[in-house]
Design a protein around this motif. Structure first.
Motif, PDB file in Angstrom:
ATOM      1  N   GLY A 183       0.848  -1.010  -0.071  1.00 23.58           N
ATOM      2  CA  GLY A 183      -0.162   0.012  -0.024  1.00 23.58           C
ATOM      3  C   GLY A 183       0.992   1.260  -0.038  1.00 23.58           C
ATOM      4  O   GLY A 183       1.442   1.636  -1.017  1.00 23.58           O
ATOM      5  N   GLY A 184       0.890   1.779   1.041  1.00 21.08           N
ATOM      6  CA  GLY A 184       2.104   3.060   1.119  1.00 21.08           C
ATOM      7  C   GLY A 184       3.361   2.463   1.344  1.00 21.08           C
ATOM      8  O   GLY A 184       4.375   3.234   1.266  1.00 21.08           O
ATOM      9  N   GLY A 185       3.579   1.556   2.154  1.00 22.22           N
ATOM     10  CA  GLY A 185       4.949   0.993   2.298  1.00 22.22           C
ATOM     11  C   GLY A 185       5.677   1.429   3.515  1.00 22.22           C
ATOM     12  O   GLY A 185       6.652   1.044   3.678  1.00 22.22           O
ATOM     13  N   THR A 186       4.807   2.267   4.465  1.00 17.04           N
ATOM     14  CA  THR A 186       5.531   2.843   5.551  1.00 17.04           C
ATOM     15  C   THR A 186       5.728   1.833   6.592  1.00 17.04           C
ATOM     16  O   THR A 186       7.087   1.984   7.215  1.00 17.04           O
ATOM     17  N   TYR A 187       5.477   0.647   6.781  1.00 17.07           N
ATOM     18  CA  TYR A 187       5.719  -0.503   7.463  1.00 17.07           C
ATOM     19  C   TYR A 187       6.805  -1.194   6.777  1.00 17.07           C
ATOM     20  O   TYR A 187       7.651  -1.812   7.455  1.00 17.07           O
ATOM     21  N   LEU A 188       6.370  -1.800   5.545  1.00 16.90           N
ATOM     22  CA  LEU A 188       7.199  -2.584   4.909  1.00 16.90           C
ATOM     23  C   LEU A 188       8.687  -2.089   4.804  1.00 16.90           C
ATOM     24  O   LEU A 188       9.469  -2.977   4.959  1.00 16.90           O
ATOM     25  N   PHE A 189       8.910  -0.867   4.451  1.00 10.21           N
ATOM     26  CA  PHE A 189      10.142  -0.550   4.398  1.00 10.21           C
ATOM     27  C   PHE A 189      10.796   0.070   5.600  1.00 10.21           C
ATOM     28  O   PHE A 189      11.692   0.849   5.416  1.00 10.21           O
TER      29      PHE A 189
END
Length: 274
Positions: free
Chosen positions: A26-32
């Motif tokens: 999605g936004g990637g703020t957690y994944l990255f």
């Protein structure tokens, strides 16, 4: 952070079989934000074209999983509903920079399933329902309060996608009260409680998050006194359900839960005179 185990990034509009190592982006703020050694392929949702927020024919509010926190915050300025202030209050509970606000998504916050997730708090308190899509195209609906079943544990099958969260028009007409506590001025929520008073029958719903490993909701069909609220909390939340991490000990979280619950009861019951 670079995810050096990822070997492919694919547009989620292209249908493909789900396989081990896949993850929705999605936004990637957690994944990255930290290593994800199990991920091999990212399925990018950013081009799905879902309208961030829309009002249904029934007057309900449908929030797309890809709606960003910034978009949801702007909604509070445009929506003329009694519960509208709650949107901004929960967005502010992120205590994140504007960069995060413009990338982080509502769906991502729910799918992380963290106790301090303020979008979980918001949508659970307003009787939200998650619409989930399977790889076979089947649709499943789960109340937000049942979607997160533990710290980081969700009711999601492999490859299942959170499409949207729907808030009923009746809940949006509720009077609400918000309480949040952190050990630090800019710290993660250690307790976040929301009260909602039904506009028709006066029922009080008290939703406990952040202090507990999962959302816990109490409902009072008749206006409760202080003792009734304490007894309901005693019965609904076992000692093992208070979260324990660096952001707060269980004993402190329990104390703040009882304190905030009583403050909310007074605000929504006693201050209205009934």
């Amino acid at each position: 952070m670079d995810l050096n185990t990822v070997v492919e990034m694919r547009d989620a509009r292209r249908r493909d079989s789900w396989r081990p190592g896949d993850a929705w982006l999605g936004g990637g703020t957690y994944l990255f934000s930290e290593p994800q050694p199990h991920i091999r392929r990212l399925l990018d949702l950013s081009r799905m074209g879902w309208e961030p927020v829309r009002v249904t024919a029934a007057g309900d509010l449908e929030i797309a999983a890809t709606c960003t926190i910034a978009q949801l915050s702007r909604l509070a300025e445009a929506v003329d509903r009694p519960a509208a202030p709650l949107f901004e209050q929960c967005c502010r509970a992120f205590l994140a920079s504007w960069k995060i606000w413009n990338m982080a998504t509502v769906g991502g916050n729910l799918c992380n399933g963290l106790p301090a997730g303020p979008m979980i708090s918001l949508t659970a308190a307003l009787d939200g329902t998650c619409t989930l899509l399977s790889q076979a195209g089947e649709v499943r609906e789960v109340p937000v309060k049942d979607f997160v079943v533990g710290a980081g544990v969700k009711d999601l099958q492999p490859g299942e996608l959170l499409r949207s969260i729907t808030l009923p028009v009746r809940a949006l007409a509720s009077r609400t009260a918000f309480r949040q506590a952190s050990l630090y001025g800019l710290g993660r929520s250690g307790a976040l409680l929301i009260g909602a008073r039904d506009p028709i029958d006066g029922e009080l719903a008290l939703t406990v998050t952040a202090s507990t490993v999962r959302p816990i909701q109490l409902r009072f069909a008749v206006p409760p006194n202080a003792e009734a609220v304490r007894e309901a909390l005693d019965h609904a939340i076992g000692p093992a359900e208070y979260f324990d991490d660096i952001h707060g000990l269980p004993a402190w979280r329990r104390h703040m839960t009882y304190r905030f619950a009583e403050e909310i009861r007074r605000e929504l019951i006693e201050e209205t005179g009934r």
